[in-house]
Design a protein around this motif. Structure first.
Motif, PDB file in Angstrom:
ATOM      1  N   GLU A 269      33.666 -38.067 -38.674  1.00  0.00           N
ATOM      2  CA  GLU A 269      35.047 -37.675 -38.427  1.00  0.00           C
ATOM      3  C   GLU A 269      35.125 -36.635 -37.307  1.00  0.00           C
ATOM      4  O   GLU A 269      34.466 -35.596 -37.354  1.00  0.00           O
ATOM      5  N   GLY A 270      35.909 -36.961 -36.269  1.00  0.00           N
ATOM      6  CA  GLY A 270      36.104 -36.055 -35.149  1.00  0.00           C
ATOM      7  C   GLY A 270      35.020 -36.085 -34.102  1.00  0.00           C
ATOM      8  O   GLY A 270      35.167 -35.476 -33.029  1.00  0.00           O
ATOM      9  N   LEU A 271      33.907 -36.798 -34.377  1.00  0.00           N
ATOM     10  CA  LEU A 271      32.763 -36.790 -33.455  1.00  0.00           C
ATOM     11  C   LEU A 271      32.514 -38.141 -32.792  1.00  0.00           C
ATOM     12  O   LEU A 271      31.587 -38.270 -31.995  1.00  0.00           O
ATOM     13  N   GLY A 272      33.323 -39.148 -33.131  1.00  0.00           N
ATOM     14  CA  GLY A 272      33.189 -40.434 -32.470  1.00  0.00           C
ATOM     15  C   GLY A 272      32.304 -41.422 -33.195  1.00  0.00           C
ATOM     16  O   GLY A 272      32.106 -41.329 -34.413  1.00  0.00           O
ATOM     17  N   GLU A 273      31.738 -42.327 -32.430  1.00  0.00           N
ATOM     18  CA  GLU A 273      30.978 -43.447 -32.984  1.00  0.00           C
ATOM     19  C   GLU A 273      29.801 -43.762 -32.079  1.00  0.00           C
ATOM     20  O   GLU A 273      29.904 -43.689 -30.856  1.00  0.00           O
ATOM     21  N   GLN A 274      28.697 -44.116 -32.674  1.00  0.00           N
ATOM     22  CA  GLN A 274      27.576 -44.658 -31.904  1.00  0.00           C
ATOM     23  C   GLN A 274      27.177 -46.000 -32.499  1.00  0.00           C
ATOM     24  O   GLN A 274      27.338 -46.237 -33.691  1.00  0.00           O
ATOM     25  N   ARG A 275      26.645 -46.863 -31.638  1.00  0.00           N
ATOM     26  CA  ARG A 275      26.380 -48.247 -32.043  1.00  0.00           C
ATOM     27  C   ARG A 275      25.076 -48.704 -31.389  1.00  0.00           C
ATOM     28  O   ARG A 275      24.947 -48.682 -30.159  1.00  0.00           O
ATOM     29  N   GLN A 276      24.110 -49.100 -32.224  1.00  0.00           N
ATOM     30  CA  GLN A 276      22.825 -49.547 -31.682  1.00  0.00           C
ATOM     31  C   GLN A 276      22.469 -50.946 -32.161  1.00  0.00           C
ATOM     32  O   GLN A 276      22.638 -51.254 -33.355  1.00  0.00           O
TER      33      GLN A 276
END
Length: 282
Positions: A269-276
């Motif tokens: 929450e509030g820090l975004g998303e990462q996707r691997q």
């Protein structure tokens, strides 16, 4: 303020995410986003800029780790009561510390590549804390004043390497690409309380972890204070603060581990998303 680094591996440039989700180039303001540029004075100067006056970065460039030249990569194990329970571990009296090799660090959306003999790789979404001001023997009351910002860390872990290769956890934690960091560093002023953040991980579209930093055994402030009793914390040091329940090795009735072709999505929450995406060394 959301600070980031973009471009090819090893040649990333500093950037800022504007209110419309577009990348603005900070190369004219700082050489890079590192411990050397995370002091209060520099952050205040960057915060005062009008993003509209900064060059717009066109296209969709690769995002690198949101902090370059990370100093110490410090990790806390078994820091959520539900994760300790699912692994059958006792609640620790003090924060459990291990180090992750800096060579494991990669961008938030880079491919995670499993070593040749890896058959038990696992995911761990974690709140990352980046130190902005050096400190030693810090009290819990002053600990958060030494934080530059927060980010997402995926503490990818090879469980057999971690527990069966006659060594400490570091063996299973330090493989190349086992430390995605980012997508951006959210400065401390934007996170009112680091103990009130939801965090999730999805693997192949299935929700595996769904926790909240309020369930940490040791708070961010307690962790920083404890570590500073052992060593000086320096600007650019990164602390990964542990993961909630839902890791692959604890799945029932059968454990689930990463394979080539899998996809992981980490959100805080509030820090975004990462996707691997996941690949395997030949």
């Amino acid at each position: 303020m959301k600070l980031l680094r973009y471009g090819e591996t090893g040649t990333e440039k500093p950037g800022l995410l504007d209110q419309d989700g577009r990348i603005r180039d900070l190369s004219g303001e700082v050489a890079d986003i590192t411990g050397a540029t995370l002091d209060e004075a520099t952050l205040a100067r960057l915060r005062a800029l009008d993003p509209a006056d900064l060059p717009l970065v066109e296209g969709n460039p690769r995002l690198g780790p949101c902090v370059g030249n990370i100093g110490k990569f410090l990790c806390i194990g078994l820091n959520y009561s539900d994760h300790a329970a699912e692994t059958g571990s006792e609640i620790p009296e003090y924060p459990i510390l291990f180090l992750k090799a800096n060579s494991a660090i990669c961008g938030p959306n880079d491919t995670v590549s499993l070593p040749r003999e890896s058959r038990h790789a696992d995911w761990e979404v974690e709140l990352g804390v980046v130190i902005g001001k050096a400190g030693k023997y810090l009290s819990e009351a002053e600990a958060l004043d030494h934080v530059a910002g927060y980010c997402i860390v995926n503490d990818v872990s090879e469980r057999r390497f971690q527990s069966k290769l006659n060594g400490q956890w570091t063996k299973g934690k330090s493989c190349d690409t086992f430390g995605p960091v980012g997508p951006w560093l959210v400065t401390r002023d934007e996170i009112a309380d680091p103990q009130k953040l939801g965090l999730t991980s999805d693997v192949n579209g299935r929700r595996m972890q769904d926790g909240n930093t309020g369930n940490m055994i040791f708070s961010v402030a307690r962790i920083i204070s404890h570590l500073s009793e052992l060593m000086t914390l320096h600007p650019g040091d990164l602390i990964a603060t542990g993961t909630p329940s839902g890791v692959g090795m604890a799945q029932k009735p059968s454990r689930v581990f990463l394979r080539a072709g899998d996809e992981m999505v980490m959100r805080i929450e509030g820090l975004g998303e990462q996707r691997q995406s996941v690949a395997q060394d030949g």
